[in-house]
Design a protein around this motif. Sequence first.
Motif, PDB file in Angstrom:
ATOM      1  N   LYS A  37       0.672  -1.222  -0.021  1.00 23.03           N
ATOM      2  CA  LYS A  37      -0.274  -0.008   0.051  1.00 23.03           C
ATOM      3  C   LYS A  37       0.875   1.397  -0.045  1.00 23.03           C
ATOM      4  CE  LYS A  37      -4.454   0.777   1.314  1.00 23.03           C
ATOM      5  NZ  LYS A  37      -5.638   0.396   2.080  1.00 23.03           N
ATOM      6  N   ALA A  38       2.251   1.215   0.705  1.00 20.20           N
ATOM      7  CA  ALA A  38       2.928   2.361   0.633  1.00 20.20           C
ATOM      8  C   ALA A  38       3.479   2.708  -0.688  1.00 20.20           C
ATOM      9  CB  ALA A  38       3.997   2.104   1.644  1.00 20.20           C
ATOM     10  N   HIS A  39       3.958   1.648  -1.400  1.00 16.75           N
ATOM     11  CA  HIS A  39       4.526   1.431  -2.504  1.00 16.75           C
ATOM     12  C   HIS A  39       3.339   2.097  -3.538  1.00 16.75           C
ATOM     13  CE1 HIS A  39       5.817  -0.051  -6.468  1.00 16.75           C
ATOM     14  NE2 HIS A  39       7.097   0.443  -6.328  1.00 16.75           N
ATOM     15  N   ALA A  40       2.320   1.817  -3.392  1.00 15.74           N
ATOM     16  CA  ALA A  40       0.937   2.230  -4.559  1.00 15.74           C
ATOM     17  C   ALA A  40       0.858   3.648  -4.476  1.00 15.74           C
ATOM     18  CB  ALA A  40      -0.121   1.407  -4.176  1.00 15.74           C
ATOM     19  N   GLN A  41       1.151   4.225  -3.142  1.00 15.50           N
ATOM     20  CA  GLN A  41       0.940   5.691  -3.007  1.00 15.50           C
ATOM     21  C   GLN A  41       1.883   6.423  -3.988  1.00 15.50           C
ATOM     22  OE1 GLN A  41      -1.657   6.735  -0.696  1.00 15.50           O
ATOM     23  NE2 GLN A  41      -1.910   4.665  -0.733  1.00 15.50           N
ATOM     24  N   GLN A  44       3.244   5.480  -9.221  1.00 17.15           N
ATOM     25  CA  GLN A  44       2.803   6.071 -10.738  1.00 17.15           C
ATOM     26  C   GLN A  44       3.247   7.528 -10.530  1.00 17.15           C
ATOM     27  OE1 GLN A  44       1.917   4.251 -12.979  1.00 17.15           O
ATOM     28  NE2 GLN A  44       1.764   2.759 -11.643  1.00 17.15           N
ATOM     29  N   LEU A  45       3.850   8.033  -9.455  1.00 18.65           N
ATOM     30  CA  LEU A  45       4.390   9.679  -9.353  1.00 18.65           C
ATOM     31  C   LEU A  45       5.927   9.621 -10.154  1.00 18.65           C
ATOM     32  CD1 LEU A  45       2.458  10.400  -6.172  1.00 18.65           C
ATOM     33  CD2 LEU A  45       1.863  10.689  -8.268  1.00 18.65           C
ATOM     34  N   SER A  46       6.037  10.747 -10.488  1.00 23.26           N
ATOM     35  CA  SER A  46       7.169  11.135 -11.225  1.00 23.26           C
ATOM     36  C   SER A  46       7.996  12.314 -10.438  1.00 23.26           C
ATOM     37  CB  SER A  46       7.330  11.287 -12.780  1.00 23.26           C
ATOM     38  OG  SER A  46       6.595  12.345 -12.985  1.00 23.26           O
ATOM     39  N   ASP A  47       7.480  12.804  -9.373  1.00 18.19           N
ATOM     40  CA  ASP A  47       8.334  14.160  -8.992  1.00 18.19           C
ATOM     41  C   ASP A  47       9.356  13.722  -8.064  1.00 18.19           C
ATOM     42  OD1 ASP A  47       6.933  14.323  -5.860  1.00 18.19           O
ATOM     43  OD2 ASP A  47       5.459  13.285  -7.267  1.00 18.19           O
ATOM     44  N   LEU A  48      10.227  14.605  -7.521  1.00 16.82           N
ATOM     45  CA  LEU A  48      11.573  14.447  -6.955  1.00 16.82           C
ATOM     46  C   LEU A  48      11.056  13.782  -5.526  1.00 16.82           C
ATOM     47  CD1 LEU A  48      13.554  17.236  -7.644  1.00 16.82           C
ATOM     48  CD2 LEU A  48      13.579  15.169  -8.859  1.00 16.82           C
ATOM     49  N   SER A  49       9.997  14.401  -4.921  1.00 21.36           N
ATOM     50  CA  SER A  49       9.787  13.927  -3.406  1.00 21.36           C
ATOM     51  C   SER A  49       9.265  12.500  -3.345  1.00 21.36           C
ATOM     52  CB  SER A  49       8.535  14.788  -3.029  1.00 21.36           C
ATOM     53  OG  SER A  49       9.191  16.074  -2.777  1.00 21.36           O
ATOM     54  N   VAL A  53      10.902   8.897  -1.690  1.00 23.15           N
ATOM     55  CA  VAL A  53      10.021   7.761  -1.001  1.00 23.15           C
ATOM     56  C   VAL A  53      10.066   6.271  -1.690  1.00 23.15           C
ATOM     57  CG1 VAL A  53       7.865   7.256   0.106  1.00 23.15           C
ATOM     58  CG2 VAL A  53       8.577   9.478   0.311  1.00 23.15           C
ATOM     59  N   HIS A  54       9.892   6.505  -2.961  1.00 25.57           N
ATOM     60  CA  HIS A  54      10.106   5.168  -3.804  1.00 25.57           C
ATOM     61  C   HIS A  54      11.469   4.501  -3.582  1.00 25.57           C
ATOM     62  CE1 HIS A  54       8.168   3.795  -7.859  1.00 25.57           C
ATOM     63  NE2 HIS A  54       8.593   2.791  -6.839  1.00 25.57           N
ATOM     64  N   ALA A  55      12.429   5.394  -3.681  1.00 27.37           N
ATOM     65  CA  ALA A  55      13.762   4.745  -3.325  1.00 27.37           C
ATOM     66  C   ALA A  55      14.066   4.173  -2.024  1.00 27.37           C
ATOM     67  CB  ALA A  55      14.853   5.840  -3.466  1.00 27.37           C
ATOM     68  N   TYR A  56      13.533   4.763  -1.094  1.00 21.90           N
ATOM     69  CA  TYR A  56      13.614   4.353   0.383  1.00 21.90           C
ATOM     70  C   TYR A  56      12.775   2.888   0.425  1.00 21.90           C
ATOM     71  CZ  TYR A  56      11.752   3.247   4.963  1.00 21.90           C
ATOM     72  OH  TYR A  56      11.028   2.468   5.964  1.00 21.90           O
ATOM     73  N   LEU A  57      11.609   2.895  -0.023  1.00 19.76           N
ATOM     74  CA  LEU A  57      10.883   1.458  -0.168  1.00 19.76           C
ATOM     75  C   LEU A  57      11.437   0.481  -1.030  1.00 19.76           C
ATOM     76  CD1 LEU A  57       7.389   3.031  -0.638  1.00 19.76           C
ATOM     77  CD2 LEU A  57       8.024   2.365   1.398  1.00 19.76           C
ATOM     78  N   HIS A  58      11.980   0.710  -2.086  1.00 21.00           N
ATOM     79  CA  HIS A  58      12.799  -0.358  -2.667  1.00 21.00           C
ATOM     80  C   HIS A  58      14.086  -0.749  -1.991  1.00 21.00           C
ATOM     81  CE1 HIS A  58      10.162  -1.144  -5.928  1.00 21.00           C
ATOM     82  NE2 HIS A  58      10.222   0.159  -6.236  1.00 21.00           N
ATOM     83  N   ARG A  59      14.566   0.335  -1.178  1.00 18.90           N
ATOM     84  CA  ARG A  59      15.892  -0.439  -0.385  1.00 18.90           C
ATOM     85  C   ARG A  59      15.166  -0.985   0.914  1.00 18.90           C
ATOM     86  NH1 ARG A  59      18.401   3.403   4.101  1.00 18.90           N
ATOM     87  NH2 ARG A  59      20.075   2.063   4.686  1.00 18.90           N
ATOM     88  N   LYS A  60      14.188  -0.701   1.120  1.00 19.11           N
ATOM     89  CA  LYS A  60      13.660  -1.625   2.440  1.00 19.11           C
ATOM     90  C   LYS A  60      13.385  -2.700   2.139  1.00 19.11           C
ATOM     91  CE  LYS A  60      10.332  -1.608   6.181  1.00 19.11           C
ATOM     92  NZ  LYS A  60       9.451  -0.859   6.790  1.00 19.11           N
ATOM     93  N   GLU A  61      13.004  -2.903   0.570  1.00 16.11           N
ATOM     94  CA  GLU A  61      12.438  -4.279   0.003  1.00 16.11           C
ATOM     95  C   GLU A  61      13.537  -5.186  -0.190  1.00 16.11           C
ATOM     96  OE1 GLU A  61       9.884  -5.767  -3.814  1.00 16.11           O
ATOM     97  OE2 GLU A  61      11.230  -3.908  -3.994  1.00 16.11           O
ATOM     98  N   TRP A  70      15.878   4.926  -8.310  1.00 13.38           N
ATOM     99  CA  TRP A  70      14.932   5.987  -7.803  1.00 13.38           C
ATOM    100  C   TRP A  70      15.641   7.063  -6.828  1.00 13.38           C
ATOM    101  CZ3 TRP A  70      10.367   7.041  -9.947  1.00 13.38           C
ATOM    102  CH2 TRP A  70       9.902   5.806 -10.467  1.00 13.38           C
ATOM    103  N   TYR A  71      16.651   6.498  -6.169  1.00 12.34           N
ATOM    104  CA  TYR A  71      17.457   7.864  -5.601  1.00 12.34           C
ATOM    105  C   TYR A  71      18.267   8.740  -6.719  1.00 12.34           C
ATOM    106  CZ  TYR A  71      17.419   5.467  -0.953  1.00 12.34           C
ATOM    107  OH  TYR A  71      17.338   5.109   0.346  1.00 12.34           O
ATOM    108  N   ASN A  72      18.616   8.134  -7.929  1.00 14.00           N
ATOM    109  CA  ASN A  72      18.960   8.818  -8.744  1.00 14.00           C
ATOM    110  C   ASN A  72      17.937   9.989  -9.418  1.00 14.00           C
ATOM    111  OD1 ASN A  72      20.984   9.673 -10.857  1.00 14.00           O
ATOM    112  ND2 ASN A  72      19.759   8.678 -12.299  1.00 14.00           N
ATOM    113  N   LYS A  73      16.608   9.477  -9.703  1.00 17.52           N
ATOM    114  CA  LYS A  73      15.528  10.316 -10.192  1.00 17.52           C
ATOM    115  C   LYS A  73      14.995  11.322  -8.954  1.00 17.52           C
ATOM    116  CE  LYS A  73      13.834   8.226 -13.767  1.00 17.52           C
ATOM    117  NZ  LYS A  73      13.562   8.969 -15.001  1.00 17.52           N
ATOM    118  N   ALA A  74      15.380  11.024  -7.592  1.00 15.88           N
ATOM    119  CA  ALA A  74      15.120  12.074  -6.664  1.00 15.88           C
ATOM    120  C   ALA A  74      16.353  13.141  -6.450  1.00 15.88           C
ATOM    121  CB  ALA A  74      14.880  11.378  -5.273  1.00 15.88           C
ATOM    122  N   HIS A  75      17.467  12.654  -7.307  1.00 13.32           N
ATOM    123  CA  HIS A  75      18.514  13.448  -7.108  1.00 13.32           C
ATOM    124  C   HIS A  75      19.278  13.440  -5.731  1.00 13.32           C
ATOM    125  CE1 HIS A  75      17.095  16.382 -10.338  1.00 13.32           C
ATOM    126  NE2 HIS A  75      17.288  15.206 -10.857  1.00 13.32           N
TER     127      HIS A  75
END
Length: 96
Positions: A37-41, A44-49, A53-61, A70-75
């Motif tokens: 559910k966290a990932h679903a939030q 589909q979003l592409s903004d830096l913020s 969060v997306h990067a953190y979630l995949h790190r946790k996974e 995703w960290y790169n996408k977030a700069h």
Amino acid sequence: MKTLADFKASLKLDQPAKELSVQLKSLWYDAKGDWHKAHAQVDQLSDLSSAWVHAYLHRKEGDIWNADYWYNKAHKTRPELSLDDEWAQLVLHFLK
């Protein structure tokens, strides 16, 4: 909600507060143990913020390649922090 303590206290509720940003809702669901559910939030979003969060979630996974993408996408760079510390850092950032 203004503090990390307030955010953590809200985890006793069944749903996140409506006024939370999508990033904070994602982190709320993550803290409740619902990674999907966290990932679903933010999925589909592409903004830096959201990418951060997306990067953190995949790190946790444990999907480090995807996390680094995703960290790169977030700069951002993957931090040398525990997952708990990164979660708190993200929550504090988005509460500002």
